[in-house]
Design a protein around this motif. Structure first.
Motif, PDB file in Angstrom:
ATOM      1  N   ARG A 586       0.832  -1.199   0.000  1.00  0.00           N
ATOM      2  CA  ARG A 586       0.000   0.000   0.000  1.00  0.00           C
ATOM      3  C   ARG A 586       0.871   1.256   0.000  1.00  0.00           C
ATOM      4  O   ARG A 586       0.534   2.245  -0.661  1.00  0.00           O
ATOM      5  N   ASN A 587       2.005   1.228   0.710  1.00  0.00           N
ATOM      6  CA  ASN A 587       2.901   2.383   0.727  1.00  0.00           C
ATOM      7  C   ASN A 587       3.474   2.651  -0.667  1.00  0.00           C
ATOM      8  O   ASN A 587       3.615   3.803  -1.085  1.00  0.00           O
ATOM      9  N   GLU A 588       3.779   1.568  -1.391  1.00  0.00           N
ATOM     10  CA  GLU A 588       4.320   1.712  -2.737  1.00  0.00           C
ATOM     11  C   GLU A 588       3.276   2.311  -3.674  1.00  0.00           C
ATOM     12  O   GLU A 588       3.587   3.163  -4.521  1.00  0.00           O
ATOM     13  N   ILE A 589       2.050   1.863  -3.546  1.00  0.00           N
ATOM     14  CA  ILE A 589       0.963   2.382  -4.383  1.00  0.00           C
ATOM     15  C   ILE A 589       0.748   3.872  -4.093  1.00  0.00           C
ATOM     16  O   ILE A 589       0.620   4.691  -5.012  1.00  0.00           O
ATOM     17  N   MET A 590       0.703   4.229  -2.805  1.00  0.00           N
ATOM     18  CA  MET A 590       0.498   5.631  -2.438  1.00  0.00           C
ATOM     19  C   MET A 590       1.661   6.504  -2.912  1.00  0.00           C
ATOM     20  O   MET A 590       1.475   7.653  -3.320  1.00  0.00           O
ATOM     21  N   ARG A 591       2.870   5.935  -2.899  1.00  0.00           N
ATOM     22  CA  ARG A 591       4.037   6.689  -3.364  1.00  0.00           C
ATOM     23  C   ARG A 591       3.912   6.959  -4.867  1.00  0.00           C
ATOM     24  O   ARG A 591       4.286   8.039  -5.344  1.00  0.00           O
ATOM     25  N   CYS A 592       3.382   6.005  -5.617  1.00  0.00           N
ATOM     26  CA  CYS A 592       3.194   6.198  -7.061  1.00  0.00           C
ATOM     27  C   CYS A 592       2.136   7.272  -7.330  1.00  0.00           C
ATOM     28  O   CYS A 592       2.272   8.057  -8.282  1.00  0.00           O
ATOM     29  N   ILE A 593       1.070   7.312  -6.506  1.00  0.00           N
ATOM     30  CA  ILE A 593       0.074   8.380  -6.650  1.00  0.00           C
ATOM     31  C   ILE A 593       0.730   9.734  -6.405  1.00  0.00           C
ATOM     32  O   ILE A 593       0.506  10.703  -7.146  1.00  0.00           O
ATOM     33  N   HIS A 594       1.583   9.787  -5.383  1.00  0.00           N
ATOM     34  CA  HIS A 594       2.316  11.013  -5.047  1.00  0.00           C
ATOM     35  C   HIS A 594       3.195  11.453  -6.233  1.00  0.00           C
ATOM     36  O   HIS A 594       3.192  12.622  -6.639  1.00  0.00           O
ATOM     37  N   ILE A 595       3.919  10.493  -6.807  1.00  0.00           N
ATOM     38  CA  ILE A 595       4.791  10.797  -7.947  1.00  0.00           C
ATOM     39  C   ILE A 595       3.965  11.261  -9.143  1.00  0.00           C
ATOM     40  O   ILE A 595       4.333  12.211  -9.852  1.00  0.00           O
ATOM     41  N   GLY A 596       2.828  10.607  -9.370  1.00  0.00           N
ATOM     42  CA  GLY A 596       1.962  11.000 -10.474  1.00  0.00           C
ATOM     43  C   GLY A 596       1.492  12.433 -10.341  1.00  0.00           C
ATOM     44  O   GLY A 596       1.481  13.191 -11.325  1.00  0.00           O
ATOM     45  N   LEU A 597       1.116  12.848  -9.138  1.00  0.00           N
ATOM     46  CA  LEU A 597       0.665  14.227  -8.907  1.00  0.00           C
ATOM     47  C   LEU A 597       1.813  15.227  -9.055  1.00  0.00           C
ATOM     48  O   LEU A 597       1.609  16.359  -9.502  1.00  0.00           O
TER      49      LEU A 597
END
Length: 681
Positions: A586-597
């Protein structure tokens, strides 16, 4: 019977005797090289190789054909050679080889090696070992005319025959690498004429050809005393008879060597007056011819300089100066049209992978077993031959595991074909936006796809010989191979920069709605950060499993970036995650959302580079900055401005029952770009 009557009688029998000779030519099936199983892959590939052998690509233009096929599952190859008699016309040659490719496997069922001679017109052999350039004398066949030479003429007949055979042996051996073939005739006792020919496969040297024919002549002892006969060996053959069984007028002329100019003849000094007039005439002619030749040469050089200047001007828009000299290597990437036609089964509907605005895509298989994707560009592409070849060269230079590899091209008449490696799992949009298929795409696979796209963009932006801005990065332009490795495709809208150049401007906006950075969509300003913006949209699509322009939240249809930003501000970014993702970090997924933004921020300098992004993905010790609000150009006053000077088009790609449409803004026909949209669907 008188000698003349006997000759006439024999001549009437020649057609019958010729049939007897032809029946004796036959085939030889070789046992020690092993057998293959009926209906096996080996048999399929053998038939494929034999069907492709009599083609222009495999022939040398003088009746010699050579090809090989590598089996998929091992390093084993199948090799084939075809040779037509030197005086057989092209249509007769192809007819003979086409008949033999059916007859030989039927006569030698399941044999991995066989050789056959047919109608005295052609020879076909195949094997699972390399046979090109190897002189072989076995197996061999001998045939003869059933009539005997008169005992009183035997010694004289054999003496003249040996002289004739030795003469044509030397001539055939010296024939060169295109054809080793010679014929001739000589007078024999009793008013007879002996006709003979000799031939070797042109892949062997002069000495080996000579040695092979010497060995063949030695076998004449088995037909001693016959008025006609011959010996066939894998690398050479000869034949003789008392009638002209060959056609000298059908022998295709070999290329002539450059002429050697002789010195002008000396002037006749016995007549001074006539010699003087002749000399003056020659002088006038020489002067006139020299002037005309000089004018023509000057005109030719002027035209060449103009063409070269135009070519350099065109190339300067495409590639840096240091790569201009490599344009000539385009021919090394060129495929024969018949090769691609055979590979795609004549562009059959069964092999059709998709249909796009720029043409159709077909699956094919080359003679060596390699699978390919062939883009058959529409005839109204509006591109010149030079532009097309230059674009092929540019894309061919891009070699990276996360870029689709261009294998070559075909340019014949109105046909323009692009040959790419075949990528079996179609494009990302067919997986990630399909509710059934994306359920099988767990987070590990999605993360691998994100990282792979990142590496591909780093190569384009930083590591390739040319700095390339893709300008149309989207899910449908990411192909997925059998190992779920992503490959960036479709360089039809890409822009090339020099190594030190980082940004540019254009009045022609190209790309796809929803993926274009705002500064590019509104002002035509593009840079590596334009691709970063598209990458950010793509990352959010991969995480959510939904399209950026039709994101569904419950019963509501929203813009993906708007919804992602709202969730981030409210601390509910987890609502963006695809419900099909039931496992994964879940941390990896949230980090990818952060990078996308971070990638879709309106302020260009705030967006990270691809090098920074790969560091963010691989190292959790890197603290990510807080993203600012994305640029929602849908909500700004862009609508009417965005259509000015644009050429709108939509494409429909069909695979089975699946259909997907994406509206894109394509470059006008005179826009300099790279190869357009080529991918299997």
């Amino acid at each position: 019977m008188p000698a003349m009557d006997s000759s006439r009688f024999l001549f009437c029998l020649f057609p019958i005797l010729f049939l007897i000779i032809n029946q004796a030519l036959g085939q030889v099936c070789i046992n020690e090289k092993g057998n293959y199983t009926t209906n096996s892959t080996y048999q399929t590939n053998l038939n494929r190789l034999l069907s492709s052998l009599p083609s222009d690509e495999n022939g040398n233009g003088y009746g010699f054909y050579n090809a090989s096929y590598r089996l998929n599952s091992s390093n084993e190859h199948i090799y084939a050679i075809g040779l037509c008699r030197g005086d057989v016309k092209a249509e007769g040659c192809l007819s003979c080889l086409n008949k033999s490719r059916y007859a030989l496997p039927q006569s030698c069922p399941n044999r991995k090696e066989a050789i056959g001679w047919y109608d005295d017109n052609c020879m076909l052999r195949y094997s699972n070992r390399s046979i090109y350039g190897v002189m072989e004398t076995e197996p061999s066949t001998t045939y003869y005319n059933i009539n005997n030479v008169s005992s009183s003429d035997l010694d004289g007949f054999n003496q003249e025959l040996r002289k004739l055979l030795e003469s044509i042996r030397s001539e055939a051996a010296a024939g060169g690498s295109l054809r080793k073939f010679a014929f001739g005739n000589t007078s024999a006792p009793s008013f007879q004429t002996i006709f003979a020919l000799a031939q070797c496969t042109p892949d062997i040297s002069e000495q080996l050809c000579s040695d092979c024919l010497v060995g063949a002549f030695a076998d004449i002892s088995s037909i001693y005393g016959k008025v006609g006969g011959g010996v066939n060996k894998p690398s050479c053959k000869f034949r003789f008879d008392l009638y002209p069984f060959y056609d000298p007028t059908s022998v295709k002329q070999l290329p002539s060597p450059p002429p050697i100019h002789s010195p002008p003849p000396s002037t006749n000094t016995t007549n001074t007056s006539q010699g003087s007039k002749s000399s003056k005439s020659r002088t006038v002619i020489i002067i006139v011819v020299s002037i005309i030749a000089s004018l023509l040469l000057a005109m030719f050089m002027g035209i060449c300089l103009r063409v070269r200047k135009a070519k350099k001007k065109l190339q300067s828009n495409l590639i840096p100066d240091e790569d201009v000299d490599e344009i000539g290597s385009a021919e090394s990437l060129q495929f024969n049209f018949d090769t691609i036609r055979i590979a795609t089964d004549d562009f059959s509907e069964a092999n059709k992978l998709g249909q796009g605005g720029f043409g159709s895509v077909y699956k094919g298989r080359l003679f060596n077993g390699q699978e390919i994707a062939v883009k058959r560009l529409s005839v109204n592409s509006g591109q010149g031959d030079l532009e097309f070849k230059n674009e092929v060269l540019l894309v061919a230079k891009l070699q990276h595991r996360n870029l689709v590899r261009l294998l070559g091209f075909c340019l014949e008449g109105v046909e323009r074909l692009l040959i790419y490696e075949f990528v079996p799992n179609a494009s990302l949009d067919h997986i990630i936006f399909d509710p059934i298929k994306r359920a099988q795409l767990d987070w590990d696979r999605r993360y691998k796809i994100i990282v792979g796209i990142t590496r591909g963009l780093i190569y384009l932006h930083e590591d390739s010989r040319l700095r390339i801005i893709h300008r149309d990065l989207k899910a449908s332009n990411i192909l997925i191979d059998e190992e779920m490795t992503p490959k960036i495709s479709d360089f039809g809208m890409a822009k090339l920069f020099g190594v030190d150049q980082t940004q540019g401007n254009t009045s022609r906006i190209v790309g796809t709605y929803g993926y274009m950075a705002p500064e590019y969509a509104m002002h035509g300003h593009f840079s590596v950060k334009s691709d970063v913006y598209s990458f950010g949209v793509l990352v959010l699509e991969i995480v959510s499993g939904q399209k950026n322009n039709s994101f569904r939240h419950g019963e509501n249809m929203e813009d993906l970036l708007s919804y992602a930003w709202k969730c981030w501000k409210e601390g509910t970014a987890s609502n963006l995650i695809d419900p099909a993702l039931t496992n994964g970090s879940r941390n990896e997924i949230m980090r990818c959302i952060h990078i996308g933004l971070l990638c879709v921020q309106e302020n260009i300098p705030d967006r990270p580079t691809m090098n920074a992004i790969v560091l963010m993905l691989n190292s959790y010790s890197v603290t990510l900055p807080v993203p600012s609000q994305p640029a929602f150009f849908r909500d700004s006053n862009v609508g009417s401005d965005m259509t000015l000077g644009w050429k709108n088009s939509s494409e429909v790609i069909t695979t089975g029952s699946d259909r997907s449409k994406s509206s894109s803004v394509k470059a006008p026909e005179h826009e300099v770009s790279l190869i357009t949209e080529v991918y299997p669907r």
